[in-house]
Design an enzyme around this catalytic site. Structure first.
Site, PDB file in Angstrom:
ATOM      1  N   HIS A   1      11.710  10.483   6.965  1.00  0.00           N
ATOM      2  CA  HIS A   1      12.484  10.290   8.196  1.00  0.00           C
ATOM      3  C   HIS A   1      13.702   9.396   8.000  1.00  0.00           C
ATOM      4  CE1 HIS A   1       9.927   6.681   8.394  1.00  0.00           C
ATOM      5  NE2 HIS A   1      10.743   6.192   9.325  1.00  0.00           N
ATOM      6  N   HIS A   2      13.848   8.784   6.804  1.00  0.00           N
ATOM      7  CA  HIS A   2      15.077   8.030   6.527  1.00  0.00           C
ATOM      8  C   HIS A   2      15.970   8.737   5.514  1.00  0.00           C
ATOM      9  CE1 HIS A   2      14.249   4.569   9.014  1.00  0.00           C
ATOM     10  NE2 HIS A   2      13.007   4.509   8.514  1.00  0.00           N
TER      11      HIS A   2
ATOM     12  N   HIS B   1       8.716   1.109   3.197  1.00  0.00           N
ATOM     13  CA  HIS B   1       7.734   1.553   4.206  1.00  0.00           C
ATOM     14  C   HIS B   1       7.617   3.077   4.224  1.00  0.00           C
ATOM     15  CE1 HIS B   1      11.158   2.355   6.990  1.00  0.00           C
ATOM     16  NE2 HIS B   1      10.307   3.119   7.660  1.00  0.00           N
TER      17      HIS B   1
ATOM     18  N   HIS C   1       5.258   7.905  11.852  1.00  0.00           N
ATOM     19  CA  HIS C   1       6.431   7.849  10.968  1.00  0.00           C
ATOM     20  C   HIS C   1       6.632   6.483  10.318  1.00  0.00           C
ATOM     21  CE1 HIS C   1       8.105   6.253  14.694  1.00  0.00           C
ATOM     22  NE2 HIS C   1       9.162   5.825  14.015  1.00  0.00           N
ATOM     23  N   ASP C   2       6.300   5.415  11.037  1.00  0.00           N
ATOM     24  CA  ASP C   2       6.543   4.068  10.483  1.00  0.00           C
ATOM     25  C   ASP C   2       5.257   3.352  10.091  1.00  0.00           C
ATOM     26  OD1 ASP C   2       9.241   3.816  10.244  1.00  0.00           O
ATOM     27  OD2 ASP C   2       9.542   2.911  12.232  1.00  0.00           O
TER      28      ASP C   2
ATOM     29  N   ASP D   1      14.205   9.673  16.415  1.00  0.00           N
ATOM     30  CA  ASP D   1      13.958   8.245  16.180  1.00  0.00           C
ATOM     31  C   ASP D   1      15.231   7.435  16.452  1.00  0.00           C
ATOM     32  OD1 ASP D   1      12.617   5.939  15.386  1.00  0.00           O
ATOM     33  OD2 ASP D   1      13.114   6.211  13.265  1.00  0.00           O
TER      34      ASP D   1
ATOM     35  N   LYS E   1       4.873   0.489   7.546  1.00  0.00           N
ATOM     36  CA  LYS E   1       5.284  -0.908   7.776  1.00  0.00           C
ATOM     37  C   LYS E   1       4.106  -1.870   7.690  1.00  0.00           C
ATOM     38  CE  LYS E   1       9.528  -0.086  10.363  1.00  0.00           C
ATOM     39  NZ  LYS E   1      10.182  -0.137  11.688  1.00  0.00           N
TER      40      LYS E   1
HETATM   41 FE   LIG Z   1      11.144   4.086   9.580  1.00  0.00          FE
END
Ligand SMILES: [Fe+2]
Length: 530
Positions: free
Chosen positions: A450-451, A420, A391-392, A479, A395
């Site tokens: 996811h954000h 990201h 998911h991240d 999360d 970054k």
């Molecule tokens: Fe994130």
């Protein structure tokens, strides 16, 4: 008939004895008076209101044999009786049919009923009339779907015999064509079914089940490879007694079948005997497998159908092998990308693993409730845990000065940080190579969404409600939950009660309330200590 495989005596027999029954069990043969087995009879229906006609027909044709099968007669004295018999008794090959019975055209009306209402185009109909004037041959043969027309006055014993043999031969050919057509349909349907399976064990079990169902007289089907001891090893079976271990099944195989299996595995050739038939699955880069059918006697038309099924199944197994390789490659890629993100971010691998477990548990709970039935299936539940690792991953594209800044980010830095989501989506979508049902494609969806927030106030796209991919809505809850519950360099760990209060408060604004509800049930049931 042999004492039944399904008989009550089964429970008292040892597995080996029971299996012996299955393997030796003969097909639809009839027991003759001397205890030998005879092939099933041809059924001929006599429809006539004159009892003498029935008697004479039985005398003339009674000893007739065609293709080593005897003849059995059924008698109806009215068209009405004939309708009942036809409805009750499938497989009637020929009808010797009178015209004038309860009405002047009772026989002709019965022809229409058989062909049009019953849809039976296979049975051969020989019209026998004592009053040709009532049903002139030229009119009748054109207007009614009959196969022969005889005036009783001209019908000698020899002519009746010839007509009956011609009718049975014709029925035999039509029935063989129909069996072949139905067999092809079943092979194509089986191939479609197998192509949709992504589990090897389900595929092999599905193959033997379909093979056993494909051949009418098959009692059991075994899929064999070469075992560690160099003998045949059963990989899947259908039709063996459920309490028989596979290793015992090998022992009670008829010796000639076991020998033929090994020979077929060695040379790739089909072997077709009276009581067993073996066809080979030859994959592109895999050892051959032998499909063995036991039972019989098998019809000549069974062999090409089984070979066709094996050809389709071999191609299906090749595809399954490619799918497994692709899947393994995707899993390796996910782990590598996950590690990369861990190096860059201060967030530990533990958070990512817990997040995966929460996401899986939420998905399974929703699936059990039949929620989001259009998109939530077993594949989704099996995939989201590993896909959420990513998911991240975006970054990796954020400068360290922002990613690791100890204090609050200013507006400009926050804008960069938010990139990201889109970066991760872009990396993963490229890596997925267009595969729409894989870890990387679901990972791309999660990274991008996811954000997002349920009320549309999230980023990067400001999607709202069901427009946010379900996997993203699930990971958003998991999360935030895990991030709050555990300590980070810039914050202390929250109390579980505080975290749950936040989830409830944000259900409907930040989070999808159905997802929150499912998660609360999971936490209530399983606890929060993962
Ligand atoms: Fe994130």
């Amino acid at each position: 008939m042999s004492d039944g495989v399904n008989g009550g005596g089964m429970a008292e027999k040892s597995p080996r004895e029971s299996a012996g029954d299955v393997l030796e069990f003969a097909a639809e043969a009839e027991e003759s008076a001397d205890g030998g087995r005879r092939n099933p009879p041809w059924l001929i229906l006599i429809v006539d209101d004159d009892h003498e006609v029935h008697a004479i027909t039985r005398v003339v044709l009674g000893e007739m044999m065609f293709e080593e099968r005897p003849v059995r007669f059924l008698s109806a004295y009215t068209a009405r009786q004939a309708r009942s018999l036809l409805a009750e008794q499938p497989g009637i090959a020929a009808i010797l049919l009178d015209v004038v019975m309860e009405t002047d055209d009772a026989g002709l009306k019965l022809v229409r009923h058989i062909r049009e209402e019953m849809g039976n185009r296979q049975v051969r109909i020989i019209l026998r009339t004592g009053q040709p004037g009532q049903a002139p041959e030229r009119d009748v043969i054109l207007s009614y779907d009959i196969n022969d027309y005889k005036a009783k006055s001209e019908l000698t014993a020899q002519k009746l015999y010839t007509a009956a043999v011609a009718a049975l031969r014709s029925y035999q050919h039509i029935a063989a064509i129909e069996r072949g057509r139905q067999g092809l349909e079943r092979v194509m349907e089986a191939a479609d079914h197998l192509a949709g399976l992504h589990s090897r064990s389900q595929f092999l079990a599905g193959l033997v089940g379909r093979a056993a169902a494909l051949v009418t007289d098959a009692r059991s089907a075994l899929l064999c490879g070469v075992g560690e001891d160099g003998g045949p090893a059963i990989l899947a079976e259908a039709g063996l007694p459920p309490d028989l271990p596979p290793e015992a099944a090998i022992d009670i195989l008829p010796p000639e079948a076991a020998a033929d299996i090994m020979a077929a595995l060695a040379d790739g050739q089909t072997r077709w005997g009276a009581r067993h038939g073996i066809a080979v699955l030859r994959g592109r880069d895999a050892a051959p497998l032998a499909l063995c059918l036991l039972g019989g006697p098998f019809a000549e038309g069974d062999r090409p159908l089984v070979e066709l099924l094996c050809g389709k199944a071999a191609a299906g197994l090749d595809n399954l092998r490619l799918y497994e390789r692709l899947n393994q490659a995707q899993i390796a890629t996910v782990h590598a990308l996950g590690k990369l993100a861990e190096y860059k971010d201060e967030v530990t691998g533990d958070h990512v693993r817990r997040l995966g477990r929460w996401a899986t548990a939420i998905a399974r709970e929703l699936h059990a409730r039949n929620a989001f039935a259009d998109e939530l299936d077993d594949w989704f539940c099996d995939t989201i845990g590993l896909a959420s690792v990513l998911h991240d991953v975006g970054k990796v594209g954020i400068p360290d000065a922002i990613l690791r800044k100890p204090g609050r980010l200013d507006d400009g830095e926050m804008a960069v940080m938010r990139e990201h989501a889109a970066i991760g989506g872009s990396i993963l979508r490229d890596a997925s190579g267009g595969d729409r049902r894989g870890y990387l494609s679901m990972g791309a969806e999660i990274a991008e969404s996811h954000h997002e927030k349920f009320d549309g106030s999230g980023y990067p796209q400001g999607l709202a409600g069901d427009a946010i991919p379900l996997a993203g809505r699930i990971v958003a809850v998991a999360d935030v939950f895990d991030a709050l519950l555990h300590r980070r360099p810039y914050k202390k760990a929250w109390d579980i009660g505080e975290v749950l209060d936040l989830l409830r408060a944000e259900a409907g604004s930040h989070f999808d309330p159905r997802v929150v509800d499912a998660f609360l049930v999971v936490l209530e049931r399983d606890g929060a200590g993962v």
